[in-house]
Design an enzyme around this catalytic site. Structure first.
Site, PDB file in Angstrom:
ATOM      1  N   HIS A 169     -17.197 -29.867  29.659  1.00 33.72           N
ATOM      2  CA  HIS A 169     -18.302 -29.815  30.621  1.00 33.72           C
ATOM      3  C   HIS A 169     -19.416 -29.008  29.965  1.00 33.72           C
ATOM      4  O   HIS A 169     -19.233 -27.826  29.647  1.00 33.72           O
ATOM      5  CB  HIS A 169     -17.859 -29.142  31.922  1.00 33.72           C
ATOM      6  CG  HIS A 169     -18.997 -28.880  32.869  1.00 33.72           C
ATOM      7  ND1 HIS A 169     -19.642 -29.883  33.560  1.00 33.72           N
ATOM      8  CD2 HIS A 169     -19.618 -27.715  33.220  1.00 33.72           C
ATOM      9  CE1 HIS A 169     -20.603 -29.356  34.303  1.00 33.72           C
ATOM     10  NE2 HIS A 169     -20.612 -28.039  34.123  1.00 33.72           N
ATOM     11  N   ASP A 221     -27.001 -38.571  36.311  1.00 29.92           N
ATOM     12  CA  ASP A 221     -28.207 -39.316  36.679  1.00 29.92           C
ATOM     13  C   ASP A 221     -28.637 -40.337  35.628  1.00 29.92           C
ATOM     14  O   ASP A 221     -29.751 -40.853  35.696  1.00 29.92           O
ATOM     15  CB  ASP A 221     -29.383 -38.374  36.987  1.00 29.92           C
ATOM     16  CG  ASP A 221     -29.173 -37.625  38.294  1.00 29.92           C
ATOM     17  OD1 ASP A 221     -28.548 -38.195  39.203  1.00 29.92           O
ATOM     18  OD2 ASP A 221     -29.614 -36.460  38.404  1.00 29.92           O
ATOM     19  N   SER A 306     -23.094 -39.879  18.604  1.00 29.43           N
ATOM     20  CA  SER A 306     -22.274 -40.311  19.736  1.00 29.43           C
ATOM     21  C   SER A 306     -22.216 -41.831  19.854  1.00 29.43           C
ATOM     22  O   SER A 306     -22.273 -42.390  20.953  1.00 29.43           O
ATOM     23  CB  SER A 306     -22.814 -39.708  21.031  1.00 29.43           C
ATOM     24  OG  SER A 306     -22.999 -38.318  20.914  1.00 29.43           O
TER      25      SER A 306
END
Length: 426
Positions: A169, A221, A306
């Site tokens: 996180h 979001d 990524s």
């Protein structure tokens, strides 16, 4: 290093002193390493695009303690990074190599520091602080003078035999061309920032030569993302071998959908044949969806790692809407031919069928055109000193040529010369 960073490190060290005195394991397993990295970056634009060219020197100092003795072990990690400008001009800055100044030039020197606390129970480890996660959904690059970092929690576990678990996180980040630590995450191709990042993943060895990896992530979001990898090694007679590598992503918009509607499936399949000093790889990659396959970047504008698709290369990712691409790659390891430490690589990728015609007006991906095509050729040479006082000194030359028939990108020639020297102090 700023006073704030120095105070943070002092406080963390002070908190650790009682356990330091009580348990020698904290010191016995400590390490202190220094990486010196010199980078020359030449980005040659074409058809009116700007040239960018900079040269810099970076230093990365990293400390990692051992763990205190007992059922629960505590430890500390800390780092200090510095970047120095050797050559740059305002009209050719903004390579991402150096930290930008307010007038559009690059700063002559920049430094940053951070730390993380860690605890371990059996084969499970929890860290909190400034970290460098690296996995298929959040992989922070270390391709410039100093690496990027992210602030948050990182949990990893090997308590289940044959399975590696990871969860994280993260709430803030610092890009490789920034010194402040409160930056955000960024959709690399949409160019918009969302909120926090969460992920969970596992890697499992079904057999010694067969592995499967699964990850799920949420970028607040913006999107939810799922990842699957399968990797299979086949040993053949006569020192030959075959490797099959499959990667699959599924991305769906999430929350306020700041990048618009996202429904993308992206996959790649690569087959590598190894024979003696040689390796030949063929790969195919496809993007299914009316948006590109986007992935995590950071607020400084940097593109990171990524994206584990096979055709993501030095310059381009071949991830446009509905794009399909092919790659051929050749690797040569001269260690087996009497020149240890020297290796070469060459690859060619061609992408086609990019279709931006169905993108909605106002979407941040609207810069794609119809029926775009492009190709990239990469050449690399690498030499690592094998012995003597300069052992592990590495020279790395990377050259990329990219050409496009379309509007979503530019023609460019890019050259990078990287000289790195890792030194173990403790």
């Amino acid at each position: 290093m700023s006073r704030k960073h120095a105070n943070t490190l002092f406080l963390l060290s002070a908190l650790a002193l009682p356990t330091l005195a009580a348990a020698q394991g904290f010191i016995e397993d400590s390490s202190l390493n220094l990486l010196s990295r010199n980078v020359y970056w030449d980005h040659d634009g074409h058809k009116g695009a700007a040239d960018k060219r900079e040269w810099g020197q970076g230093f990365q100092l990293a400390y990692s303690s051992g763990y205190t003795r007992g059922t629960v072990g505590f430890g500390l990690e800390a780092h200090a990074y510095a970047a120095f400008k050797l050559d740059s001009q305002r009209d050719r800055a903004d390579t991402g190599l150096l930290v930008p100044d307010s007038d559009g030039s690059s700063r002559g020197e920049a430094s940053t520091a951070g730390a993380a606390l860690k605890l371990r129970v059996s084969g499970t480890e929890l860290k909190y602080g400034e970290l460098r996660p690296y996995n298929p959904v959040l992989a922070l690059a270390d391709a410039r003078l100093i690496p990027a970092t992210a602030t948050g929690f990182l949990l990893s576990s090997q308590d289940i035999p044959g399975i590696d678990l990871e969860a994280g996180h993260f709430t803030a980040a610092r890009d490789f061309n920034r010194t402040h630590h409160d930056g955000g995450f960024r959709a690399a191709y949409a160019g918009v920032e969302g909120g926090d990042v969460d992920f969970i993943g596992a890697s499992h060895s079904l057999r010694p030569n067969l592995g499967v990896t699964l990850y799920a992530s949420r970028y607040e979001d913006l999107w939810r993302q799922y990842y699957l990898n399968g990797n299979y090694d086949i040993e053949l007679d006569g020192g030959r071998g075959l490797n099959l590598d499959f990667n699959l992503y599924r991305s769906l918009d999430q929350g306020r959908a700041l990048a618009g509607d996202i429904q993308v499936t992206a996959w790649s399949l690569a087959a590598a044949y190894r024979f003696g000093a040689h390796k030949l790889t063929l790969a195919h990659q496809r993007i299914h969806g009316d948006q590109p396959f986007d992935y995590l970047g950071l607020g400084g504008g940097g593109f990171h790692d990524s994206i584990y698709l096979a055709n993501s290369s030095q310059y381009a990712d071949f991830n446009g809407p509905n794009e399909r691409s092919w790659r051929i790659r050749y690797d040569l390891d001269l260690s087996t031919l009497g020149v240890p430490g020297l290796s070469f690589m060459a690859r060619y990728i061609r992408g086609s069928d990019i279709d931006g015609g169905t993108l909605r007006a106002g979407t941040p991906y609207a810069y794609y055109g119809d029926d775009e095509k492009h190709w990239e050729r990469d050449i690399e040479a690498r030499y690592v000193v094998q012995a003597g006082k300069a052992k592990d000194l590495t020279f790395h030359l990377r050259q990329a040529t990219h050409r496009i028939s379309g509007q979503s990108d530019v023609d460019v020639d890019q050259l990078r010369l990287i000289v790195s020297w890792p030194l173990r102090i403790l």
